[in-house]
Design a protein around this motif. Structure first.
Motif, mmCIF file in Angstrom:
data_model
loop_
_atom_site.group_PDB
_atom_site.id
_atom_site.type_symbol
_atom_site.label_atom_id
_atom_site.label_comp_id
_atom_site.label_asym_id
_atom_site.label_seq_id
_atom_site.Cartn_x
_atom_site.Cartn_y
_atom_site.Cartn_z
ATOM 1 N N VAL A 134 1.517 -1.325 -0.496
ATOM 2 C CA VAL A 134 0.510 -0.113 -0.050
ATOM 3 C C VAL A 134 0.758 1.087 0.482
ATOM 4 O O VAL A 134 0.529 2.419 -0.702
ATOM 5 C CB VAL A 134 -0.754 -0.302 1.020
ATOM 6 C CG1 VAL A 134 -1.704 1.586 1.366
ATOM 7 C CG2 VAL A 134 -1.552 -1.114 1.044
ATOM 8 N N GLY A 135 2.027 1.241 0.646
ATOM 9 C CA GLY A 135 3.001 1.952 1.018
ATOM 10 C C GLY A 135 3.281 2.588 -0.557
ATOM 11 O O GLY A 135 3.594 3.916 -1.014
ATOM 12 N N MET A 136 3.609 1.579 -1.256
ATOM 13 C CA MET A 136 4.483 1.494 -2.610
ATOM 14 C C MET A 136 3.449 2.479 -3.706
ATOM 15 O O MET A 136 3.199 2.719 -4.132
ATOM 16 C CB MET A 136 4.829 0.235 -3.737
ATOM 17 C CG MET A 136 6.326 -0.367 -2.123
ATOM 18 S SD MET A 136 6.379 -2.460 -2.295
ATOM 19 C CE MET A 136 7.338 -2.202 -3.550
ATOM 20 N N LEU A 137 2.464 1.691 -3.272
ATOM 21 C CA LEU A 137 1.607 1.927 -4.448
ATOM 22 C C LEU A 137 0.752 3.772 -3.982
ATOM 23 O O LEU A 137 0.859 4.302 -5.383
ATOM 24 C CB LEU A 137 0.505 2.140 -4.483
ATOM 25 C CG LEU A 137 -0.250 0.104 -5.058
ATOM 26 C CD1 LEU A 137 -1.335 -0.403 -4.507
ATOM 27 C CD2 LEU A 137 0.162 0.366 -6.669
ATOM 28 N N GLN A 138 1.075 3.793 -3.045
ATOM 29 C CA GLN A 138 0.754 5.858 -2.513
ATOM 30 C C GLN A 138 2.487 6.564 -2.763
ATOM 31 O O GLN A 138 1.896 7.744 -3.731
ATOM 32 C CB GLN A 138 0.591 5.772 -1.208
ATOM 33 C CG GLN A 138 -0.470 5.396 0.040
ATOM 34 C CD GLN A 138 -0.298 5.030 1.546
ATOM 35 O OE1 GLN A 138 0.440 5.074 1.276
ATOM 36 N NE2 GLN A 138 -1.786 5.394 1.424
ATOM 37 N N LYS A 139 3.595 5.950 -3.231
ATOM 38 C CA LYS A 139 4.456 6.762 -3.735
ATOM 39 C C LYS A 139 4.398 6.772 -5.202
ATOM 40 O O LYS A 139 4.984 7.862 -5.388
ATOM 41 C CB LYS A 139 5.952 5.935 -2.603
ATOM 42 C CG LYS A 139 7.045 6.630 -3.687
ATOM 43 C CD LYS A 139 7.107 8.085 -2.994
ATOM 44 C CE LYS A 139 8.094 8.399 -2.932
ATOM 45 N NZ LYS A 139 8.294 10.093 -3.392
ATOM 46 N N ALA A 140 4.236 5.827 -5.738
ATOM 47 C CA ALA A 140 4.316 5.835 -7.209
ATOM 48 C C ALA A 140 3.090 6.492 -7.762
ATOM 49 O O ALA A 140 3.033 7.301 -8.779
ATOM 50 C CB ALA A 140 4.226 3.706 -7.719
ATOM 51 N N ASN A 141 1.837 7.336 -7.054
ATOM 52 C CA ASN A 141 0.877 8.344 -7.156
ATOM 53 C C ASN A 141 0.518 7.810 -8.849
ATOM 54 O O ASN A 141 0.356 8.699 -9.347
ATOM 55 C CB ASN A 141 1.791 8.937 -7.285
ATOM 56 C CG ASN A 141 1.137 10.293 -7.378
ATOM 57 O OD1 ASN A 141 -0.374 10.485 -6.853
ATOM 58 N ND2 ASN A 141 1.075 11.265 -7.657
ATOM 59 N N LEU A 142 -0.298 6.860 -9.125
ATOM 60 C CA LEU A 142 -0.013 6.126 -10.556
ATOM 61 C C LEU A 142 -1.554 5.929 -10.218
ATOM 62 O O LEU A 142 -2.370 4.950 -11.159
ATOM 63 C CB LEU A 142 0.822 4.921 -11.186
ATOM 64 C CG LEU A 142 1.823 5.907 -11.824
ATOM 65 C CD1 LEU A 142 2.859 4.578 -12.135
ATOM 66 C CD2 LEU A 142 1.442 7.204 -12.619
ATOM 67 N N GLY A 143 -1.906 5.125 -8.762
ATOM 68 C CA GLY A 143 -3.240 5.147 -9.020
ATOM 69 C C GLY A 143 -3.391 3.685 -7.575
ATOM 70 O O GLY A 143 -2.238 2.669 -8.116
ATOM 71 N N VAL A 144 -3.768 4.139 -6.272
ATOM 72 C CA VAL A 144 -3.853 3.642 -5.451
ATOM 73 C C VAL A 144 -4.721 1.811 -5.536
ATOM 74 O O VAL A 144 -5.367 1.711 -6.585
ATOM 75 C CB VAL A 144 -3.666 3.702 -3.717
ATOM 76 C CG1 VAL A 144 -2.622 4.833 -4.344
ATOM 77 C CG2 VAL A 144 -5.448 4.256 -4.024
ATOM 78 N N ASP A 145 -4.998 0.872 -4.564
ATOM 79 C CA ASP A 145 -5.994 -0.380 -5.070
ATOM 80 C C ASP A 145 -7.022 -0.132 -4.636
ATOM 81 O O ASP A 145 -7.403 1.590 -4.045
ATOM 82 C CB ASP A 145 -4.931 -1.383 -3.894
ATOM 83 C CG ASP A 145 -5.628 -1.090 -2.703
ATOM 84 O OD1 ASP A 145 -6.799 -0.890 -1.751
ATOM 85 O OD2 ASP A 145 -4.052 -0.410 -2.057
ATOM 86 N N PRO A 146 -8.131 -0.132 -4.410
ATOM 87 C CA PRO A 146 -9.523 0.378 -4.527
ATOM 88 C C PRO A 146 -9.475 0.713 -2.556
ATOM 89 O O PRO A 146 -10.608 1.784 -2.629
ATOM 90 C CB PRO A 146 -10.703 -0.542 -4.951
ATOM 91 C CG PRO A 146 -9.543 -1.549 -5.876
ATOM 92 C CD PRO A 146 -8.361 -1.382 -5.512
ATOM 93 N N PHE A 147 -9.451 0.253 -1.586
ATOM 94 C CA PHE A 147 -9.776 -0.023 -0.317
ATOM 95 C C PHE A 147 -9.626 1.059 -0.102
ATOM 96 O O PHE A 147 -9.608 1.681 0.793
ATOM 97 C CB PHE A 147 -9.619 -0.649 0.407
ATOM 98 C CG PHE A 147 -9.894 -0.883 1.373
ATOM 99 C CD1 PHE A 147 -11.706 -0.753 1.879
ATOM 100 C CD2 PHE A 147 -9.075 -0.921 2.492
ATOM 101 C CE1 PHE A 147 -11.868 -0.564 3.133
ATOM 102 C CE2 PHE A 147 -9.665 -1.235 4.015
ATOM 103 C CZ PHE A 147 -11.043 -0.900 4.328
ATOM 104 N N THR A 148 -8.364 1.431 -0.441
ATOM 105 C CA THR A 148 -7.274 2.914 0.044
ATOM 106 C C THR A 148 -7.566 3.389 -0.715
ATOM 107 O O THR A 148 -7.356 4.849 -0.539
ATOM 108 C CB THR A 148 -5.567 2.480 -0.846
ATOM 109 O OG1 THR A 148 -4.954 0.801 -0.218
ATOM 110 C CG2 THR A 148 -4.552 3.451 -0.352
ATOM 111 N N CYS A 149 -8.045 3.634 -1.221
ATOM 112 C CA CYS A 149 -8.769 4.523 -3.000
ATOM 113 C C CYS A 149 -10.438 5.200 -1.859
ATOM 114 O O CYS A 149 -10.244 6.366 -1.225
ATOM 115 C CB CYS A 149 -9.471 3.940 -4.083
ATOM 116 S SG CYS A 149 -10.181 5.406 -4.786
#
Length: 208
Positions: free
Chosen positions: A21-36
């Protein structure tokens, strides 16, 4: 030893999920649905992801307790208490390590995170020591009420989270679309081809 391996699978799955989740937030290309979904609610109140992860997961956990308490276990508690914190720690680490990542690095972070999130989910699903409250919703729909196969139930719940997150001003990206459409099927693949064979081998070792 067998029980220890199940606990280890569950713990590794939950921890890996938070890191992703932290990696997706850093990538800033869209997070997983629940994180969204969680990020959108947190933005409304000007709070942190970890705070509202705990609140919203707690609400879902109450629903799961009513509908199918079998899915609540030690991995559920670990997920509730540590996933949000682990995500914040990973994001902070990446902010310090690569404050201005290139587009290539961001894509790499996103793809790695998506793949390992699915692997993480497969591990703690198979360990059967409890799953996250959010994951349990699709499992309950698929295996208790038999509404649709799991992968389709997961696509539906993921899509609902994306819609709600978007309504609450979360910017969607390619990562969100990929996870919403393919996380269910990919998690199922990891479960059948990696997690379940791993646990089966552990059972054979135990009975040998």
């Amino acid at each position: 030893m067998y029980q220890f391996k199940r606990i280890l699978m569950g713990f590794c799955g939950v921890t890996l999920c938070g890191l992703c989740v932290g990696m997706l937030q850093k990538a800033n290309l869209g997070v997983d649905p629940f994180t969204c979904f969680v990020t959108g609610i947190a933005n409304i109140f000007g709070s942190t992801y970890s705070t509202f992860y705990l609140i919203l997961t707690g609400i879902l956990l109450f629903l799961v307790f009513i509908l199918r308490r079998h899915y609540i276990g030690i991995a559920t508690i670990i997920n509730l208490l540590f996933t949000g914190v682990t995500a914040d720690i990973m994001r902070e680490f990446l902010n310090n390590a690569i404050p201005h990542p290139s587009l290539v690095i961001r894509w790499g972070l996103m793809l790695i995170a998506i793949v390992f999130t699915c692997l993480a989910a497969a591990l703690y699903f198979t360990a059967d020591l409890g799953v996250s409250a959010y994951d349990a919703i699709a499992l309950i729909a698929a295996y208790k009420y038999r509404l649709l196969p799991f992968k389709y139930c997961r696509i539906i719940t993921d899509s609902i989270c994306v819609i709600i997150g978007f309504a609450f001003n979360v910017t969607l990206g390619i990562g969100t679309v990929i996870t919403a459409l393919f996380m269910g099927p990919l998690t199922q693949w990891f479960k059948v081809h990696i997690a379940e064979p791993l646990l089966s081998r552990n059972q054979l070792i135990k009975t040998a």
